[in-house]
Design an enzyme around this catalytic site. Sequence first.
Site, mmCIF file in Angstrom:
data_model
loop_
_atom_site.group_PDB
_atom_site.id
_atom_site.type_symbol
_atom_site.label_atom_id
_atom_site.label_comp_id
_atom_site.label_asym_id
_atom_site.label_seq_id
_atom_site.Cartn_x
_atom_site.Cartn_y
_atom_site.Cartn_z
ATOM 1 C CB CYS A 84 8.387 2.479 -6.660
ATOM 2 S SG CYS A 84 7.849 4.162 -6.218
ATOM 3 C CG HIS A 194 3.900 0.940 -6.564
ATOM 4 N ND1 HIS A 194 4.725 0.325 -5.652
ATOM 5 C CD2 HIS A 194 4.094 2.270 -6.426
ATOM 6 C CE1 HIS A 194 5.383 1.245 -4.963
ATOM 7 N NE2 HIS A 194 5.026 2.432 -5.424
ATOM 8 C CD GLU A 196 3.666 -3.136 -5.791
ATOM 9 O OE1 GLU A 196 4.103 -2.296 -4.969
ATOM 10 O OE2 GLU A 196 4.119 -3.248 -6.952
#
Length: 213
Positions: A84, A194, A196
């Site tokens: 990011c 992202h 994750e």
Amino acid sequence: MSPKPSVVVLDYGSGNVHSAVRALERAGGQVELTQDVDAVLNADGLVVPGVGAFAAVMDSLNAIEAPRWIGRRIAGSRPVLGICVGHQVLFERGVEHGIAAEGMGQWPGEVTALPREVVVPHMGWNTVRPAEGSTLFRGLEDQRFYFVHSYAVQTWDFDQSISAMAPPQVTWSHHGADFIAAVENGPLSATQFHPEKSGDAGMQLLRNWITSL
């Protein structure tokens, strides 16, 4: 059984890093959240997260001399992954609300606002166009990833004559305009989205990175 690769998530005050730590652990890393210099320099992989404004993230990184550590890792071919705003600060500079801030300058380009004609922030799932031969996106060519951002690098002008390495692999996405979704450049990789927060696709991307360490 071979030991898990060691991964440091750089702790410089960025918010929302624990989800990245947990995802990297599930992806097969032995993960530590720290700003300890020895750990940062010696880990098999370093992850640079980032949430918030470009200038604020750079100020926080500069406060702990992180750009110097990151530069040393890259010079030594030690893998680094930006996420990011941790992706954005690897470029030359960012301009938010008319204020310019210098980035790390690892890649050419300026982080600017996405077009006003579309809804921002760009929040949610989007497709990407992976670079040919990508390591990060191996097996993920048709997957969607989770984005949360209002700014991005929208042009790419890399002078290959200044690098002896193979040209960087650039992955694109689109929200009002084409923008860079990821870059893979030798030991240095980064994603605007992202991983994750990107479900199974993001987990596989992190596994692809960890297994390459």
